[in-house]
Every structure is written in structure tokens, then in C-alpha cells.
Design a protein around this motif. Structure first.
Motif, mmCIF file in Angstrom:
data_model
loop_
_atom_site.group_PDB
_atom_site.id
_atom_site.type_symbol
_atom_site.label_atom_id
_atom_site.label_comp_id
_atom_site.label_asym_id
_atom_site.label_seq_id
_atom_site.Cartn_x
_atom_site.Cartn_y
_atom_site.Cartn_z
ATOM 1 N N ILE A 227 0.816 -1.223 0.074
ATOM 2 C CA ILE A 227 0.015 0.074 -0.052
ATOM 3 C C ILE A 227 0.939 1.367 0.109
ATOM 4 N N PHE A 228 1.754 1.217 0.709
ATOM 5 C CA PHE A 228 2.793 2.601 1.036
ATOM 6 C C PHE A 228 3.789 2.640 -0.242
ATOM 7 N N LEU A 229 4.029 1.598 -0.888
ATOM 8 C CA LEU A 229 4.935 1.425 -2.044
ATOM 9 C C LEU A 229 3.862 2.056 -3.039
ATOM 10 N N ILE B 71 5.943 20.582 -7.154
ATOM 11 C CA ILE B 71 6.953 19.611 -7.358
ATOM 12 C C ILE B 71 7.657 19.248 -6.032
ATOM 13 N N LEU B 72 7.546 20.297 -5.211
ATOM 14 C CA LEU B 72 8.210 20.076 -3.880
ATOM 15 C C LEU B 72 7.307 19.523 -3.026
ATOM 16 N N GLY B 73 5.865 19.656 -3.173
ATOM 17 C CA GLY B 73 4.662 19.199 -2.508
ATOM 18 C C GLY B 73 4.951 17.628 -2.714
ATOM 19 N N TRP B 74 4.878 17.200 -4.154
ATOM 20 C CA TRP B 74 5.150 15.921 -4.299
ATOM 21 C C TRP B 74 6.380 15.135 -3.939
ATOM 22 N N CYS B 75 7.309 15.809 -3.663
ATOM 23 C CA CYS B 75 8.648 15.482 -3.095
ATOM 24 C C CYS B 75 8.683 15.126 -1.632
ATOM 25 N N LEU B 76 7.864 16.038 -0.841
ATOM 26 C CA LEU B 76 7.427 15.611 0.497
ATOM 27 C C LEU B 76 6.619 14.239 0.790
ATOM 28 N N GLY B 77 5.691 14.230 -0.453
ATOM 29 C CA GLY B 77 4.900 13.242 -0.324
ATOM 30 C C GLY B 77 5.726 11.870 -0.386
ATOM 31 N N ILE B 78 6.858 12.181 -1.391
ATOM 32 C CA ILE B 78 7.868 10.728 -1.506
ATOM 33 C C ILE B 78 8.577 10.537 -0.266
ATOM 34 N N ALA B 79 9.033 11.651 0.383
ATOM 35 C CA ALA B 79 9.790 11.314 1.287
ATOM 36 C C ALA B 79 8.798 10.556 2.682
ATOM 37 N N PHE B 80 7.624 11.138 2.893
ATOM 38 C CA PHE B 80 6.966 10.742 3.775
ATOM 39 C C PHE B 80 6.592 9.324 3.516
ATOM 40 N N PHE B 81 5.919 8.959 2.222
ATOM 41 C CA PHE B 81 5.282 7.597 2.124
ATOM 42 C C PHE B 81 6.673 6.786 1.809
ATOM 43 N N GLY B 82 7.579 7.163 1.556
ATOM 44 C CA GLY B 82 8.900 6.332 1.334
ATOM 45 C C GLY B 82 9.376 5.780 2.776
ATOM 46 N N GLY B 83 9.222 6.818 3.712
ATOM 47 C CA GLY B 83 9.674 6.533 4.949
ATOM 48 C C GLY B 83 8.812 5.381 5.828
ATOM 49 N N CYS C 168 7.023 3.280 3.692
ATOM 50 C CA CYS C 168 7.190 2.177 3.065
ATOM 51 C C CYS C 168 8.528 1.282 3.555
ATOM 52 N N PHE C 169 9.607 1.963 3.775
ATOM 53 C CA PHE C 169 10.696 1.454 4.373
ATOM 54 C C PHE C 169 10.685 0.889 5.736
ATOM 55 N N SER C 170 9.819 1.439 6.463
ATOM 56 C CA SER C 170 9.582 0.599 7.765
ATOM 57 C C SER C 170 8.913 -0.433 7.597
ATOM 58 N N MET C 171 7.636 -0.621 6.698
ATOM 59 C CA MET C 171 7.123 -1.734 6.673
ATOM 60 C C MET C 171 8.010 -2.778 5.876
ATOM 61 N N PHE C 172 8.905 -2.595 4.905
ATOM 62 C CA PHE C 172 9.775 -3.552 4.480
ATOM 63 C C PHE C 172 10.584 -3.976 5.343
ATOM 64 N N MET C 173 11.117 -3.291 6.348
ATOM 65 C CA MET C 173 11.983 -3.881 7.422
ATOM 66 C C MET C 173 11.006 -4.928 8.378
ATOM 67 N N GLN C 174 9.728 -4.708 8.368
ATOM 68 C CA GLN C 174 9.004 -5.505 9.008
ATOM 69 C C GLN C 174 8.130 -6.619 8.446
ATOM 70 N N ARG C 175 8.614 -6.922 7.177
ATOM 71 C CA ARG C 175 7.943 -7.824 6.261
ATOM 72 C C ARG C 175 8.658 -9.352 6.633
ATOM 73 N N ASN C 176 7.806 -10.280 6.719
ATOM 74 C CA ASN C 176 8.339 -11.610 6.932
ATOM 75 C C ASN C 176 9.127 -11.925 8.151
ATOM 76 N N GLN C 177 8.873 -10.984 9.209
ATOM 77 C CA GLN C 177 9.711 -10.698 10.419
ATOM 78 C C GLN C 177 9.731 -11.843 11.365
ATOM 79 N N GLU C 178 10.679 -12.908 11.552
ATOM 80 C CA GLU C 178 10.617 -14.035 12.361
ATOM 81 C C GLU C 178 11.066 -14.034 13.816
ATOM 82 N N THR C 179 10.175 -14.248 14.716
ATOM 83 C CA THR C 179 10.525 -13.944 16.085
ATOM 84 C C THR C 179 10.764 -15.476 16.655
ATOM 85 N N ILE C 180 11.470 -15.464 17.551
ATOM 86 C CA ILE C 180 11.729 -16.604 18.383
ATOM 87 C C ILE C 180 11.203 -16.676 19.725
#
Length: 204
Positions: free
Chosen positions: A62-64, A87-99, A101-113
Motif C-alpha cells: 500500500i505504502f509502495l 513539485i516540492l509538495g510531491w517530493c514531500l509526499g515521496i519522503a513521507f510515504f517512502g519512510g 514504506c521502508f519501515s514496513m519493508f523492514m518488518q516484512r516476514n519478520q521471524e520471532t523466536i
């Protein structure tokens, strides 16, 4: 080399776990709080449960999508010469949703023991810093617990009933604090006449 200390870092939290002589020390530092507590060896079991959390996958896509949309708008705006403010407004959107997206990417298929089987359940992230290091650290926890039990329970008084000795030795063998060979040697050692009258020749 024995691993007595493990550090697990996330984007907003840092966990430090240290094996002590009779307990495990946990320190958690995050933006919200600092927390420290101890878990006694007697409260920890030997069962291992693995869990893979896939909930982050849906949010990641979704965030991607929300990240790629402003990327397209910026490229389109450059070619069509839309105002710089847009253009600057869209760049802010890239930064916000990109952050996000990256956070969710780091949590994908996270294994806990989870270390369970006792009064307390311990939770470790499987791949921080890497999976082999975490598995080695779990082995060190279990080895420390076994050594603790062996040191605590393997010193019998002269008046300890033979049945109690057998029960303790079986427990130590079951958790692998002592080997089968050590168990047999100790059983043979204590299978003698009880000093205070209990017949230690009783079959086990």
C-alpha cells in the motif's frame, strides 16, 4: 567463543540482553521509555517456538503505491513544467510515504523466536543482528541454565533420601545438565546403604 551479550536494534528501539550467573538481564531503550528487568533461570524453559509475521506485507505494498504515485507526478511535472511549489509538495509526499514504506519493508516476514516452557516466555528477533548469532545466543542461554541447575542441585547432603537423588538426577539428565554416562555413574555412586537407614539398594 561464548556469546554472553546480544544487542538487537530496530529503527525505534534497542534491546540489550545479557546472560548473568543466575538470571538474564534485559534492557530496552526506545523513544518512549527505558526499561530494565531480570528473568531468573528457574523461570525459563527449553522449548523454542518460531513465528513469522506477514502482516507487514500488505501495508508495504500500500505504502509502495503511495510512494510511486508522487514519483510519477514529479517526473511528469518536470517534463510539463508545473510550478516548483507543486513539485516540492510531491517530493514531500515521496519522503513521507517512502519512510513508511521502508519501515514496513523492514518488518516484512519478520521471524520471532520465543523461549517458552517455563513461567516466563522470552522473545527474540531472529535476524538481529543475524540469525546464526541469535541461535548461538539461545544455545548459550540454555547452556548457562543447565550449568546453573547442575551446580545448584548436584551437591547432596548425606541424609538426602535416595528417591530424591534419583528424581533430581533424572531431571538433570532430562534437561541435559548431565550426560547419560554421568547419570549412570552418579546412580551407581549413590546406590549404597543409606547412612540413616534408608535402603539405597532399592531398584530404580
Amino acid at each position: 567463543m561464548a556469546i554472553k551479550h546480544l544487542i538487537q536494534k530496530g529503527w525505534d528501539v534497542k534491546n540489550m540482553i545479557t546472560i548473568k550467573s543466575d538470571h538474564i538481564n534485559f534492557q530496552k531503550k526506545s523513544l518512549k521509555e527505558d526499561l530494565e528487568y531480570n528473568v531468573k533461570f528457574e523461570e525459563v524453559g527449553f522449548d523454542i517456538i518460531r513465528k513469522i509475521n506477514r502482516q507487514g506485507n500488505f501495508a508495504f505494498y500500500i505504502f509502495l503505491g503511495f510512494t510511486l504515485l508522487p514519483v510519477y507526478e514529479v517526473i511528469y511535472g518536470v517534463y510539463t513544467h508545473i510550478p516548483l511549489s507543486e513539485i516540492l509538495g510531491w517530493c514531500l509526499g515521496i519522503a513521507f510515504f517512502g519512510g513508511l514504506c521502508f519501515s514496513m519493508f523492514m518488518q516484512r516476514n519478520q521471524e520471532t523466536i520465543f523461549l517458552s516452557g517455563g513461567k516466563r516466555t522470552l522473545e527474540l528477533i531472529a535476524d538481529k543482528p543475524d540469525k546464526q548469532t541469535v541461535l548461538d545466543f539461545i544455545d548459550e542461554i540454555h547452556n548457562a541454565i543447565r550449568a546453573y541447575y547442575k551446580d545448584k542441585y548436584l551437591n547432596f547432603d548425606e541424609d538426602t533420601p535416595y528417591e530424591d537423588i534419583v528424581y533430581i538426577l533424572k531431571f538433570l539428565k532430562d534437561i541435559m545438565s548431565i550426560t547419560t554416562e554421568e547419570f549412570d555413574v552418579l546412580i551407581a555412586k549413590y546406590k549404597t546403604e543409606n547412612i540413616i537407614g534408608f535402603n539405597r539398594n532399592k531398584d530404580i
